[in-house]
Motif scaffolding. Structure first.
Motif, PDB file in Angstrom:
ATOM      1  N   VAL A   1      45.227  44.477  40.394  1.00  0.00           N
ATOM      2  CA  VAL A   1      44.300  43.617  41.136  1.00  0.00           C
ATOM      3  C   VAL A   1      44.312  44.001  42.607  1.00  0.00           C
ATOM      4  N   PRO A   2      43.192  44.447  43.172  1.00  0.00           N
ATOM      5  CA  PRO A   2      43.169  44.812  44.589  1.00  0.00           C
ATOM      6  C   PRO A   2      43.521  43.633  45.484  1.00  0.00           C
ATOM      7  N   ALA A   3      44.186  43.916  46.594  1.00  0.00           N
ATOM      8  CA  ALA A   3      44.563  42.864  47.536  1.00  0.00           C
ATOM      9  C   ALA A   3      43.343  42.102  48.041  1.00  0.00           C
ATOM     10  N   SER A   4      42.201  42.749  48.072  1.00  0.00           N
ATOM     11  CA  SER A   4      40.976  42.100  48.529  1.00  0.00           C
ATOM     12  C   SER A   4      40.526  40.971  47.622  1.00  0.00           C
TER      13      SER A   4
ATOM     14  N   LEU B   1      41.808  38.435  33.384  1.00  0.00           N
ATOM     15  CA  LEU B   1      40.470  38.029  33.799  1.00  0.00           C
ATOM     16  C   LEU B   1      40.494  37.694  35.273  1.00  0.00           C
ATOM     17  N   LEU B   2      39.548  38.242  36.027  1.00  0.00           N
ATOM     18  CA  LEU B   2      39.418  38.002  37.460  1.00  0.00           C
ATOM     19  C   LEU B   2      38.257  37.053  37.701  1.00  0.00           C
ATOM     20  N   GLY B   3      38.505  35.981  38.438  1.00  0.00           N
ATOM     21  CA  GLY B   3      37.460  35.033  38.761  1.00  0.00           C
ATOM     22  C   GLY B   3      36.957  34.298  37.540  1.00  0.00           C
ATOM     23  N   SER B   4      35.786  33.723  37.650  1.00  0.00           N
ATOM     24  CA  SER B   4      35.169  33.011  36.544  1.00  0.00           C
ATOM     25  C   SER B   4      34.233  33.977  35.822  1.00  0.00           C
ATOM     26  N   GLN B   5      34.811  34.706  34.847  1.00  0.00           N
ATOM     27  CA  GLN B   5      34.089  35.744  34.105  1.00  0.00           C
ATOM     28  C   GLN B   5      33.413  36.713  35.058  1.00  0.00           C
ATOM     29  N   GLN B   6      34.200  37.292  35.957  1.00  0.00           N
ATOM     30  CA  GLN B   6      33.674  38.277  36.911  1.00  0.00           C
ATOM     31  C   GLN B   6      34.054  39.688  36.493  1.00  0.00           C
ATOM     32  N   SER B   7      35.326  39.875  36.120  1.00  0.00           N
ATOM     33  CA  SER B   7      35.784  41.187  35.673  1.00  0.00           C
ATOM     34  C   SER B   7      36.970  40.978  34.741  1.00  0.00           C
ATOM     35  N   GLN B   8      37.015  41.768  33.683  1.00  0.00           N
ATOM     36  CA  GLN B   8      38.097  41.691  32.694  1.00  0.00           C
ATOM     37  C   GLN B   8      38.735  43.064  32.527  1.00  0.00           C
ATOM     38  N   ARG B   9      40.072  43.086  32.488  1.00  0.00           N
ATOM     39  CA  ARG B   9      40.784  44.344  32.274  1.00  0.00           C
ATOM     40  C   ARG B   9      41.714  44.191  31.073  1.00  0.00           C
TER      41      ARG B   9
ATOM     42  N   PHE C   1      30.936  48.739  31.267  1.00  0.00           N
ATOM     43  CA  PHE C   1      32.284  48.967  30.746  1.00  0.00           C
ATOM     44  C   PHE C   1      32.832  50.272  31.310  1.00  0.00           C
ATOM     45  N   ALA C   2      34.089  50.249  31.692  1.00  0.00           N
ATOM     46  CA  ALA C   2      34.806  51.469  32.062  1.00  0.00           C
ATOM     47  C   ALA C   2      35.992  51.584  31.114  1.00  0.00           C
ATOM     48  N   VAL C   3      36.177  52.770  30.537  1.00  0.00           N
ATOM     49  CA  VAL C   3      37.193  52.938  29.500  1.00  0.00           C
ATOM     50  C   VAL C   3      38.016  54.185  29.773  1.00  0.00           C
ATOM     51  N   SER C   4      39.340  54.061  29.666  1.00  0.00           N
ATOM     52  CA  SER C   4      40.246  55.206  29.672  1.00  0.00           C
ATOM     53  C   SER C   4      41.123  55.099  28.440  1.00  0.00           C
ATOM     54  N   ALA C   5      42.059  55.999  28.289  1.00  0.00           N
ATOM     55  CA  ALA C   5      42.918  55.976  27.106  1.00  0.00           C
ATOM     56  C   ALA C   5      43.823  54.752  27.072  1.00  0.00           C
ATOM     57  N   SER C   6      44.084  54.136  28.231  1.00  0.00           N
ATOM     58  CA  SER C   6      45.041  53.025  28.286  1.00  0.00           C
ATOM     59  C   SER C   6      44.478  51.736  28.852  1.00  0.00           C
ATOM     60  N   ALA C   7      43.223  51.727  29.297  1.00  0.00           N
ATOM     61  CA  ALA C   7      42.651  50.519  29.886  1.00  0.00           C
ATOM     62  C   ALA C   7      41.155  50.456  29.621  1.00  0.00           C
ATOM     63  N   ARG C   8      40.636  49.225  29.646  1.00  0.00           N
ATOM     64  CA  ARG C   8      39.193  49.005  29.479  1.00  0.00           C
ATOM     65  C   ARG C   8      38.798  47.856  30.406  1.00  0.00           C
ATOM     66  N   VAL C   9      37.792  48.079  31.231  1.00  0.00           N
ATOM     67  CA  VAL C   9      37.343  47.090  32.199  1.00  0.00           C
ATOM     68  C   VAL C   9      35.907  46.695  31.892  1.00  0.00           C
ATOM     69  N   THR C  10      35.646  45.388  31.910  1.00  0.00           N
ATOM     70  CA  THR C  10      34.290  44.859  31.768  1.00  0.00           C
ATOM     71  C   THR C  10      33.904  44.190  33.073  1.00  0.00           C
ATOM     72  N   ASP C  11      32.731  44.514  33.598  1.00  0.00           N
ATOM     73  CA  ASP C  11      32.217  43.908  34.827  1.00  0.00           C
ATOM     74  C   ASP C  11      30.909  43.198  34.514  1.00  0.00           C
TER      75      ASP C  11
ATOM     76  N   ASP D   1      28.045  41.239  40.318  1.00  0.00           N
ATOM     77  CA  ASP D   1      28.277  42.014  41.531  1.00  0.00           C
ATOM     78  C   ASP D   1      29.466  41.422  42.278  1.00  0.00           C
ATOM     79  N   GLY D   2      30.176  42.246  43.026  1.00  0.00           N
ATOM     80  CA  GLY D   2      31.304  41.744  43.793  1.00  0.00           C
ATOM     81  C   GLY D   2      32.606  42.354  43.331  1.00  0.00           C
ATOM     82  N   ALA D   3      33.689  41.601  43.475  1.00  0.00           N
ATOM     83  CA  ALA D   3      35.022  42.113  43.168  1.00  0.00           C
ATOM     84  C   ALA D   3      35.142  42.488  41.695  1.00  0.00           C
ATOM     85  N   THR D   4      35.775  43.629  41.439  1.00  0.00           N
ATOM     86  CA  THR D   4      35.993  44.088  40.074  1.00  0.00           C
ATOM     87  C   THR D   4      37.428  44.583  39.945  1.00  0.00           C
ATOM     88  N   LEU D   5      37.853  44.752  38.721  1.00  0.00           N
ATOM     89  CA  LEU D   5      39.164  45.316  38.431  1.00  0.00           C
ATOM     90  C   LEU D   5      39.008  46.804  38.120  1.00  0.00           C
ATOM     91  N   PRO D   6      39.898  47.644  38.639  1.00  0.00           N
ATOM     92  CA  PRO D   6      39.784  49.093  38.417  1.00  0.00           C
ATOM     93  C   PRO D   6      40.512  49.523  37.140  1.00  0.00           C
TER      94      PRO D   6
END
Length: 301
Positions: free
Chosen positions: A39-42, A104-112, A151-161, A164-169
């Protein structure tokens, strides 16, 4: 009371550390601290919700009446619908059983999600549904479609955005909330052997009411003796005593948390904590605090 909780209680807020399938503490790689390091400090002011998905799935299977608040395991795609491995493979290109943690970040803003994901299969499944693929760096891929979540997907993580605004990497940022002394203090209090947790954000308006950061997390011994702990970091000793007094008012005879113990930590900015036993009664099930915000409202009153 000023409506300070808007956007907080709508989120399924956080939990600490991971556990093995027998309920014992894991190696920390799936724990809350590891999850929050993404989770970014921002985004420190936003609420966060964590689940050890493997433990949550086991607990729901063995005690649905007590653990029904965990149903869905903090995974948006499983919320409000039966789990279907075939549906997951077809729609998203991975098996739901491969998910280890959810955040989950925020109210359904970004999921990792963390776990094991097949990047090529995810690309194939979503491009069939009209998504466009672009490289995300490393082994990752981003899949986007106008008007839809990306959606952003790697071998070990999956992010849903979703918004607009803050997201999880996909990869941990260089500056995370876990570098913040307030988050470290609350995480130290909650412990790293929990399976669910909520952190309500480091919000300036909370500090004005004597609270720097609040977290609630649950732990369990196997499938028995579940408890939850609230940890509230305060900006001063006087604020800590006020917060402790409010919590103690809920632990007397006939109160919801009767017999529970309130403690006040050391230092100039003490952490106040309350631990209670979970039960099937309303308000005492694991994660009930996420839905009602009873104790957070009390602290901010």
């Amino acid at each position: 009371m000023v409506p300070l909780l808007a956007g907080v209680l709508g989120a399924s807020a956080v939990a600490c550390g991971a556990q093995n399938d027998d309920g014992t503490a894991g190696d920390g790689e799936r724990g809350l601290t590891a999850a929050l390091s993404a989770v970014p400090a921002s985004s420190a002011e936003l609420p966060l919700t964590y689940r050890d998905v493997r433990t949550a799935r086991r607990l729901v299977a063995t005690g649905a009446s007590l653990y029904r608040g965990l149903d869905g395991y903090g995974v948006w795609e499983l919320s409000g619908r039966p789990e279907s491995r075939a549906t997951f493979r077809t729609r998203y290109g991975f098996d739901a059983k491969n998910i280890e943690t959810s955040l989950l970040l925020g109210s359904q803003q970004s999921q990792r999600l963390t776990g094991t994901f097949d990047v090529d299969a995810a690309r194939a499944a979503l491009t069939k549904r009209g998504y466009k693929a672009s490289d995300e760096g490393g082994d990752g891929v981003r899949l986007s479609k106008d008007g839809q979540a990306s959606f952003a997907v790697s071998a070990s993580a999956r992010v849903t955005d979703w918004l607009d605004g803050a997201t999880l990497p996909l990869e941990a940022p260089s500056d995370a909330v876990t570098d913040d002394s307030a988050y470290r203090a609350v995480l130290d209090c909650l412990g790293d052997d929990v399976y669910e947790a909520s952190l309500y954000g480091k919000r300036p308006e909370y500090r004005e009411r004597g609270i720097t950061l609040v977290g609630v997390a649950g732990r369990v011994d196997g499938t028995k003796n579940p408890t939850e702990t609230l940890c509230a970091l305060t900006p001063s000793k006087a604020a800590a005593e006020r917060a402790a007094g409010k919590l103690r008012g809920k632990t007397g005879a006939g109160e919801r948390y009767a017999g529970s113990k309130v403690t006040v930590g050391e230092g100039e900015t003490p952490v106040v904590s309350l631990t209670w036993k979970n039960a099937t009664k309303s308000g005492l099930r694991p994660t009930d605090q996420e839905r009602t915000g009873e104790l957070l409202r009390l602290l901010l009153s």
